[in-house]
Scaffold this active site. Sequence first.
Site, PDB file in Angstrom:
ATOM      1  N   TYR A  37       0.863  -1.186   0.000  1.00  0.00           N
ATOM      2  CA  TYR A  37       0.000   0.000   0.000  1.00  0.00           C
ATOM      3  C   TYR A  37       0.900   1.236   0.000  1.00  0.00           C
ATOM      4  O   TYR A  37       0.855   2.090   0.882  1.00  0.00           O
ATOM      5  CB  TYR A  37      -0.979   0.012   1.187  1.00  0.00           C
ATOM      6  CG  TYR A  37      -2.270   0.690   0.801  1.00  0.00           C
ATOM      7  CD1 TYR A  37      -3.228   0.031   0.057  1.00  0.00           C
ATOM      8  CD2 TYR A  37      -2.508   2.014   1.148  1.00  0.00           C
ATOM      9  CE1 TYR A  37      -4.394   0.664  -0.340  1.00  0.00           C
ATOM     10  CE2 TYR A  37      -3.670   2.651   0.750  1.00  0.00           C
ATOM     11  CZ  TYR A  37      -4.607   1.966   0.013  1.00  0.00           C
ATOM     12  OH  TYR A  37      -5.748   2.597  -0.382  1.00  0.00           O
ATOM     13  N   HIS A  39       3.197   4.541  -0.594  1.00  0.00           N
ATOM     14  CA  HIS A  39       2.978   5.993  -0.711  1.00  0.00           C
ATOM     15  C   HIS A  39       4.347   6.657  -0.858  1.00  0.00           C
ATOM     16  O   HIS A  39       5.386   5.966  -0.909  1.00  0.00           O
ATOM     17  CB  HIS A  39       2.200   6.509   0.505  1.00  0.00           C
ATOM     18  CG  HIS A  39       2.794   6.100   1.826  1.00  0.00           C
ATOM     19  ND1 HIS A  39       4.025   6.549   2.260  1.00  0.00           N
ATOM     20  CD2 HIS A  39       2.360   5.243   2.789  1.00  0.00           C
ATOM     21  CE1 HIS A  39       4.292   6.034   3.445  1.00  0.00           C
ATOM     22  NE2 HIS A  39       3.306   5.209   3.780  1.00  0.00           N
ATOM     23  N   GLU A  40       4.348   7.992  -0.857  1.00  0.00           N
ATOM     24  CA  GLU A  40       5.617   8.693  -1.119  1.00  0.00           C
ATOM     25  C   GLU A  40       6.674   8.443  -0.052  1.00  0.00           C
ATOM     26  O   GLU A  40       7.869   8.586  -0.321  1.00  0.00           O
ATOM     27  CB  GLU A  40       5.365  10.191  -1.259  1.00  0.00           C
ATOM     28  CG  GLU A  40       4.739  10.545  -2.603  1.00  0.00           C
ATOM     29  CD  GLU A  40       4.075  11.903  -2.575  1.00  0.00           C
ATOM     30  OE1 GLU A  40       4.632  12.819  -1.937  1.00  0.00           O
ATOM     31  OE2 GLU A  40       2.997  12.028  -3.177  1.00  0.00           O
ATOM     32  N   HIS A  42       7.346   5.528   1.276  1.00  0.00           N
ATOM     33  CA  HIS A  42       8.066   4.335   0.800  1.00  0.00           C
ATOM     34  C   HIS A  42       8.962   4.699  -0.391  1.00  0.00           C
ATOM     35  O   HIS A  42      10.108   4.246  -0.493  1.00  0.00           O
ATOM     36  CB  HIS A  42       7.080   3.252   0.343  1.00  0.00           C
ATOM     37  CG  HIS A  42       6.175   2.739   1.417  1.00  0.00           C
ATOM     38  ND1 HIS A  42       4.829   3.002   1.443  1.00  0.00           N
ATOM     39  CD2 HIS A  42       6.422   1.957   2.491  1.00  0.00           C
ATOM     40  CE1 HIS A  42       4.276   2.409   2.485  1.00  0.00           C
ATOM     41  NE2 HIS A  42       5.218   1.771   3.147  1.00  0.00           N
ATOM     42  N   GLY A 181      12.577   3.755   7.261  1.00  0.00           N
ATOM     43  CA  GLY A 181      12.114   5.124   7.471  1.00  0.00           C
ATOM     44  C   GLY A 181      12.193   5.517   8.934  1.00  0.00           C
ATOM     45  O   GLY A 181      11.888   4.713   9.812  1.00  0.00           O
ATOM     46  N   ASP A 184       9.169   5.179  11.543  1.00  0.00           N
ATOM     47  CA  ASP A 184       9.118   4.126  12.558  1.00  0.00           C
ATOM     48  C   ASP A 184      10.457   4.157  13.294  1.00  0.00           C
ATOM     49  O   ASP A 184      11.316   3.297  13.095  1.00  0.00           O
ATOM     50  CB  ASP A 184       8.861   2.776  11.889  1.00  0.00           C
ATOM     51  CG  ASP A 184       7.545   2.778  11.140  1.00  0.00           C
ATOM     52  OD1 ASP A 184       6.534   2.414  11.736  1.00  0.00           O
ATOM     53  OD2 ASP A 184       7.519   3.197   9.957  1.00  0.00           O
ATOM     54  N   GLN A 187      11.681   1.221  15.399  1.00  0.00           N
ATOM     55  CA  GLN A 187      11.998   0.091  14.503  1.00  0.00           C
ATOM     56  C   GLN A 187      13.373   0.284  13.868  1.00  0.00           C
ATOM     57  O   GLN A 187      14.189  -0.638  13.817  1.00  0.00           O
ATOM     58  CB  GLN A 187      10.923   0.006  13.430  1.00  0.00           C
ATOM     59  CG  GLN A 187      11.260  -0.879  12.258  1.00  0.00           C
ATOM     60  CD  GLN A 187      10.063  -1.059  11.345  1.00  0.00           C
ATOM     61  OE1 GLN A 187       9.108  -1.735  11.706  1.00  0.00           O
ATOM     62  NE2 GLN A 187      10.103  -0.460  10.172  1.00  0.00           N
ATOM     63  N   SER A 220       0.385   4.013   5.457  1.00  0.00           N
ATOM     64  CA  SER A 220      -0.606   3.188   4.752  1.00  0.00           C
ATOM     65  C   SER A 220      -1.932   3.181   5.504  1.00  0.00           C
ATOM     66  O   SER A 220      -2.992   3.014   4.916  1.00  0.00           O
ATOM     67  CB  SER A 220      -0.093   1.757   4.614  1.00  0.00           C
ATOM     68  OG  SER A 220       1.175   1.757   4.012  1.00  0.00           O
ATOM     69  N   ARG A 221      -1.860   3.356   6.827  1.00  0.00           N
ATOM     70  CA  ARG A 221      -3.080   3.289   7.633  1.00  0.00           C
ATOM     71  C   ARG A 221      -3.948   4.543   7.495  1.00  0.00           C
ATOM     72  O   ARG A 221      -5.113   4.525   7.889  1.00  0.00           O
ATOM     73  CB  ARG A 221      -2.738   3.070   9.108  1.00  0.00           C
ATOM     74  CG  ARG A 221      -2.223   1.663   9.415  1.00  0.00           C
ATOM     75  CD  ARG A 221      -2.103   1.449  10.925  1.00  0.00           C
ATOM     76  NE  ARG A 221      -1.919   0.046  11.252  1.00  0.00           N
ATOM     77  CZ  ARG A 221      -0.749  -0.527  11.457  1.00  0.00           C
ATOM     78  NH1 ARG A 221       0.362   0.178  11.342  1.00  0.00           N
ATOM     79  NH2 ARG A 221      -0.673  -1.810  11.771  1.00  0.00           N
TER      80      ARG A 221
HETATM   81  P1  AMP Z   1       5.501  -0.164   6.250  1.00  0.00           P
HETATM   82  O1  AMP Z   1       5.048  -0.553   4.880  1.00  0.00           O
HETATM   83  O2  AMP Z   1       4.557   0.761   6.951  1.00  0.00           O
HETATM   84  O3  AMP Z   1       5.938  -1.327   7.081  1.00  0.00           O
HETATM   85  O4  AMP Z   1       6.801   0.710   6.028  1.00  0.00           O
HETATM   86  C1  AMP Z   1       7.885   0.238   5.287  1.00  0.00           C
HETATM   87  C2  AMP Z   1       9.030   1.210   5.431  1.00  0.00           C
HETATM   88  O5  AMP Z   1       8.614   2.496   4.976  1.00  0.00           O
HETATM   89  C3  AMP Z   1       9.496   1.382   6.881  1.00  0.00           C
HETATM   90  O6  AMP Z   1      10.915   1.480   6.918  1.00  0.00           O
HETATM   91  C4  AMP Z   1       8.841   2.677   7.275  1.00  0.00           C
HETATM   92  O7  AMP Z   1       9.523   3.358   8.298  1.00  0.00           O
HETATM   93  C5  AMP Z   1       8.914   3.441   5.973  1.00  0.00           C
HETATM   94  N1  AMP Z   1       7.912   4.516   5.977  1.00  0.00           N
HETATM   95  C6  AMP Z   1       6.572   4.385   6.158  1.00  0.00           C
HETATM   96  N2  AMP Z   1       5.984   5.603   6.151  1.00  0.00           N
HETATM   97  C7  AMP Z   1       6.988   6.506   5.983  1.00  0.00           C
HETATM   98  C8  AMP Z   1       7.031   7.938   5.929  1.00  0.00           C
HETATM   99  N3  AMP Z   1       5.919   8.677   6.041  1.00  0.00           N
HETATM  100  N4  AMP Z   1       8.230   8.526   5.753  1.00  0.00           N
HETATM  101  C9  AMP Z   1       9.373   7.785   5.646  1.00  0.00           C
HETATM  102  N5  AMP Z   1       9.396   6.439   5.700  1.00  0.00           N
HETATM  103  C10 AMP Z   1       8.225   5.818   5.868  1.00  0.00           C
END
Ligand code: AMP
Length: 314
Positions: A37, A39-40, A42, A181, A184, A187, A220-221
């Site tokens: 899902y 977005h920018e 990612h 990112g 998180d 993380q 994504s949420r």
């Molecule tokens: P997720 O798909 O939410 O598990 O995120 C995958 C990766 O994208 C993780 O390393 C997140 O920290 C990073 N990420 C998610 N949202 C953002 C954001 N708004 N800015 C920067 N990195 C992000």
Amino acid sequence: MANKNPLEITDKDEMRNWSRSMRAQGKTIGLVPTMGYLHEGHLSLIQESHKQTHLTVVSIYVNPGQFSPTEDLSAYPSDFLGDIQKLKSVPGGVDVIFRPRNLYDYGNKDDGVGGGVGWDQEGGKVVSCVEKSGMEHETWVRVERLEKGLCGISRPVFFRGVATIVTKLFNIVEPDVAVFGKKDYQQWRIIQRMVRDLDFGIKVIGSELVRDDDGLAKSSRNVRLSPDDRQKALSISKSLFKAKFAAENGQIDCQELRNAVIQAVHEAGGKIDYAEIVDQESLEKLEEIKRPAVFCVAAWFGNVRLIDNIEINV
Ligand code: AMP
């Protein structure tokens, strides 16, 4: 220049073989782990990977090992076709989309969702969806101190699941660089520590948090927020920006700064999970901001839990 058409790989052996053959040709590989899902936020990680390596692998896998049975695994949004379009059009493209089906299926015939032998909370053990399903996976990676605070308090299996799936992805993809990112933040610090402590030969990059124009941290949420809740959720980023400004102008008392954020989120109708100011590396709580700090917040708007943070360097 035309964009690359990414290779789609679902099989873990095929993934590893691809990486090994590329490395044999002298290519370096960056891994961007995601749950899809896209977005920018990612896509910014992919840009970061391009700066570091010849090739980039994006994994898309919603990891059941990091969700507890009471959390939103089944409600987690997905749009694989949309994700592919985004990955095709991202500047510089990506080389591989790794989309495994089930990374906890080791070919045991009893494995599967709903199977019988999972531990449960009645036995006093906190479990993830992997154990609940009865899948025969029993090896977990824990970063024992860093996983405890912040999100670890209300999500006790979360970071164990994250560290484990990232280890599995590292072993399958064998990247030179992995990009996470700072959205998180905990993380990212946990993965950095794990890589150091377990001597992975991988460079971990922390990439800056990306926001919508109005300040909401991209996630994504966010798609699950009603328009009204989305508006109210701006109280998180707005109050964090104010806290950073106040701290940089002499207000270094963490209790005061926390109270202001908690009040702003409450007044907007949100429910705070935590609002803590911690040391940027150790993630230990601070009373006063006298060293590099990060203000981390988790809050509920409707049935969506959002996290956000801001680094404060006074
Ligand atoms: P997720 O798909 O939410 O598990 O995120 C995958 C990766 O994208 C993780 O390393 C997140 O920290 C990073 N990420 C998610 N949202 C953002 C954001 N708004 N800015 C920067 N990195 C992000």
